[in-house]
Design a protein around this motif. Structure first.
Motif, PDB file in Angstrom:
ATOM      1  N   ILE A 146       0.841  -1.196   0.000  1.00 59.02           N
ATOM      2  CA  ILE A 146       0.000   0.000   0.000  1.00 59.02           C
ATOM      3  C   ILE A 146       0.876   1.246   0.000  1.00 59.02           C
ATOM      4  O   ILE A 146       0.594   2.224  -0.697  1.00 59.02           O
ATOM      5  CB  ILE A 146      -0.951  -0.008   1.213  1.00 59.02           C
ATOM      6  CG1 ILE A 146      -1.970  -1.152   1.060  1.00 59.02           C
ATOM      7  CG2 ILE A 146      -1.671   1.324   1.361  1.00 59.02           C
ATOM      8  CD1 ILE A 146      -2.825  -1.389   2.287  1.00 59.02           C
ATOM      9  N   ALA A 147       1.975   1.206   0.769  1.00 61.73           N
ATOM     10  CA  ALA A 147       2.907   2.334   0.823  1.00 61.73           C
ATOM     11  C   ALA A 147       3.529   2.609  -0.535  1.00 61.73           C
ATOM     12  O   ALA A 147       3.731   3.759  -0.933  1.00 61.73           O
ATOM     13  CB  ALA A 147       4.007   2.055   1.842  1.00 61.73           C
ATOM     14  N   ALA A 148       3.849   1.548  -1.277  1.00 65.70           N
ATOM     15  CA  ALA A 148       4.490   1.714  -2.577  1.00 65.70           C
ATOM     16  C   ALA A 148       3.524   2.210  -3.639  1.00 65.70           C
ATOM     17  O   ALA A 148       3.883   3.023  -4.498  1.00 65.70           O
ATOM     18  CB  ALA A 148       5.110   0.384  -3.023  1.00 65.70           C
ATOM     19  N   ILE A 160      -5.949   5.389   2.322  1.00 67.22           N
ATOM     20  CA  ILE A 160      -4.793   4.623   2.782  1.00 67.22           C
ATOM     21  C   ILE A 160      -5.062   4.051   4.170  1.00 67.22           C
ATOM     22  O   ILE A 160      -4.814   2.867   4.440  1.00 67.22           O
ATOM     23  CB  ILE A 160      -3.525   5.501   2.793  1.00 67.22           C
ATOM     24  CG1 ILE A 160      -3.202   5.997   1.378  1.00 67.22           C
ATOM     25  CG2 ILE A 160      -2.328   4.722   3.351  1.00 67.22           C
ATOM     26  CD1 ILE A 160      -2.078   7.026   1.327  1.00 67.22           C
ATOM     27  N   SER A 161      -5.585   4.885   5.067  1.00 68.22           N
ATOM     28  CA  SER A 161      -5.892   4.437   6.432  1.00 68.22           C
ATOM     29  C   SER A 161      -6.894   3.301   6.419  1.00 68.22           C
ATOM     30  O   SER A 161      -6.727   2.289   7.120  1.00 68.22           O
ATOM     31  CB  SER A 161      -6.447   5.602   7.257  1.00 68.22           C
ATOM     32  OG  SER A 161      -5.500   6.638   7.377  1.00 68.22           O
ATOM     33  N   TYR A 162      -7.938   3.449   5.618  1.00 67.74           N
ATOM     34  CA  TYR A 162      -8.983   2.431   5.543  1.00 67.74           C
ATOM     35  C   TYR A 162      -8.407   1.121   5.003  1.00 67.74           C
ATOM     36  O   TYR A 162      -8.657   0.032   5.536  1.00 67.74           O
ATOM     37  CB  TYR A 162     -10.126   2.925   4.643  1.00 67.74           C
ATOM     38  CG  TYR A 162     -11.447   2.213   4.852  1.00 67.74           C
ATOM     39  CD1 TYR A 162     -11.506   0.864   5.206  1.00 67.74           C
ATOM     40  CD2 TYR A 162     -12.643   2.882   4.690  1.00 67.74           C
ATOM     41  CE1 TYR A 162     -12.725   0.222   5.395  1.00 67.74           C
ATOM     42  CE2 TYR A 162     -13.867   2.253   4.877  1.00 67.74           C
ATOM     43  CZ  TYR A 162     -13.898   0.918   5.223  1.00 67.74           C
ATOM     44  OH  TYR A 162     -15.103   0.277   5.414  1.00 67.74           O
ATOM     45  N   ALA A 163      -7.606   1.214   3.939  1.00 73.01           N
ATOM     46  CA  ALA A 163      -7.041   0.015   3.319  1.00 73.01           C
ATOM     47  C   ALA A 163      -6.117  -0.726   4.276  1.00 73.01           C
ATOM     48  O   ALA A 163      -6.189  -1.962   4.404  1.00 73.01           O
ATOM     49  CB  ALA A 163      -6.287   0.397   2.042  1.00 73.01           C
ATOM     50  N   ILE A 164      -5.251   0.003   4.969  1.00 75.19           N
ATOM     51  CA  ILE A 164      -4.317  -0.621   5.906  1.00 75.19           C
ATOM     52  C   ILE A 164      -5.067  -1.292   7.044  1.00 75.19           C
ATOM     53  O   ILE A 164      -4.762  -2.431   7.438  1.00 75.19           O
ATOM     54  CB  ILE A 164      -3.323   0.421   6.441  1.00 75.19           C
ATOM     55  CG1 ILE A 164      -2.347   0.836   5.329  1.00 75.19           C
ATOM     56  CG2 ILE A 164      -2.543  -0.129   7.637  1.00 75.19           C
ATOM     57  CD1 ILE A 164      -1.431   1.977   5.710  1.00 75.19           C
ATOM     58  N   SER A 165      -6.081  -0.622   7.574  1.00 73.09           N
ATOM     59  CA  SER A 165      -6.862  -1.185   8.673  1.00 73.09           C
ATOM     60  C   SER A 165      -7.616  -2.438   8.237  1.00 73.09           C
ATOM     61  O   SER A 165      -7.715  -3.416   8.987  1.00 73.09           O
ATOM     62  CB  SER A 165      -7.847  -0.144   9.204  1.00 73.09           C
ATOM     63  OG  SER A 165      -7.158   1.004   9.674  1.00 73.09           O
ATOM     64  N   THR A 166      -8.147  -2.403   7.017  1.00 70.16           N
ATOM     65  CA  THR A 166      -8.888  -3.553   6.490  1.00 70.16           C
ATOM     66  C   THR A 166      -7.986  -4.768   6.339  1.00 70.16           C
ATOM     67  O   THR A 166      -8.314  -5.881   6.782  1.00 70.16           O
ATOM     68  CB  THR A 166      -9.521  -3.204   5.131  1.00 70.16           C
ATOM     69  OG1 THR A 166     -10.468  -2.144   5.310  1.00 70.16           O
ATOM     70  CG2 THR A 166     -10.224  -4.407   4.522  1.00 70.16           C
TER      71      THR A 166
END
Length: 345
Positions: A146-148, A160-166
């Motif tokens: 996700i960072a890349a 980004i926050s939502y994707a990482i948490s999911t």
């Protein structure tokens, strides 16, 4: 005249430092707190606490004024530097040895995940950026992927926050479920290492799942996961080309133009992996660089958390979460199917 950029570089660096230091310091403090939390609760790691602390602060009082430039700097440039350092954890030898065995399982699960993210995400009406982030996060390696990809698709902080948490939520579920599945199928430690390294994303969750199953599965699982990280490169290049076309760039895509589209930090990632392959980086040095990469990820995610728009997350609803659950299940089932077809189980 042509040397003026070099001559003014020190002054420009000082000016840039004065702009970002306050916000960067705030993100560093949050990263230290998150790292301490991750030390006491290894399963959680430092990435999720960093995001959550940032989000809580943003909810209580949205950052403004002098801290804003540094927060943005952390969420972008620091994140890219973390991806570069991640390359130090790989070597050509490990890539060849592990890649040869795990490639069929790795590629099949990745392809199924990305295709499903695109088709199912569109059918569910999920915004393009967030389904892309959840797709690569689930299919490749969680927060690192996700960072890349986030800077390439110009993703918003709340996405980004939502994707990482999911992705993290279903990683935690995998830690509980995967060892049970492994024992039920009578997997060897080696086979379970391949399964966990291919189908679980975050390194801390891979370590946890493999440790629960058997300590003998741990080493191979982590190496498979790191080799899986290499999938960041072709996916990022492909997305860069797609983004170029979406932005109205209809010129013919020559190799030179494609080369220019590749983000600088991916070159840095490859260069670090090549350096690691030479043996110049000692085992202790690689461990330090790995820890530094994890810390920089926490710093960057603190910045992303501080920039998060909670109203936008609420507006997104539960559909992205459902997409993450379906994709995680598909990756696990595809990995198991590929392992069965290749004789690993």
């Amino acid at each position: 005249m042509q040397f003026s950029p070099v001559n003014t570089l020190p002054r420009r660096l000082v000016a840039r430092g004065s702009d970002v230091w306050l916000g960067l310091l705030l993100c560093l403090v949050i990263a230290v707190i998150a790292t301490v939390i991750g030390t006491f609760v290894p399963l959680v790691g430092s990435a999720i606490p960093a995001v959550m602390i940032g989000v809580v602060i943003a909810v209580i009082r949205k950052p403004a004024g002098q801290v804003v430039p540094g927060i943005g700097y952390s969420g972008k440039f620091v994140l890219q530097c973390a991806v570069v350092l991640l390359g130090s954890q790989l070597s050509l030898k490990s890539i060849v040895e592990v890649g040869t065995e795990s490639l069929p399982v790795m590629l099949s699960s990745l392809i199924v995940c990305l295709v499903a993210a695109w088709l199912l995400g569109r059918w569910m009406g999920i915004e393009r950026d967030i389904r892309t982030l959840i797709g690569v996060g689930t299919g490749i390696c969680g927060a690192s992927a996700i960072a890349a990809v986030a800077p390439i698709v110009k993703a918003k902080s709340h996405d980004i926050s939502y994707a990482i948490s999911t992705v993290f939520l279903f990683n935690i579920l995998a830690v509980v479920v995967f060892p049970l599945v492994g024992h039920a199928l009578g997997m060897t430690p080696h086979a379970f290492g391949l399964f966990a390294g291919t189908a679980v994303n975050d390194t801390s969750s891979v370590v946890a799942a493999a440790s629960v199953f058997s300590s003998a599965a741990l080493g191979f699982a982590v190496v498979v996961k790191l080799v899986r990280t290499l999938m960041i490169i072709p996916i990022s290049v492909t997305l860069a080309i797609i983004e170029g076309r979406r932005n109205g760039d209809d010129e013919r895509l020559t190799p030179r133009r494609v080369f220019k589209m590749i983000p600088w930090f991916l070159f840095g990632f490859v260069i670090m992996a090549l350096i690691a392959s030479t043996g110049i980086i000692t085992e202790a040095g690689a461990e330090i660089l790995g820890r530094l990469s994890v810390f920089l990820v926490a710093t960057a995610l603190a910045g992303i958390g501080l920039s998060t728009d909670i109203r936008a997350i609420r507006a997104a609803g539960l559909k992205p979460l459902a997409l993450g659950g379906v994709l995680s299940a598909l990756v696990a089932l595809t990995a198991l199917s590929a392992m069965f077809l290749t004789g690993h189980i």
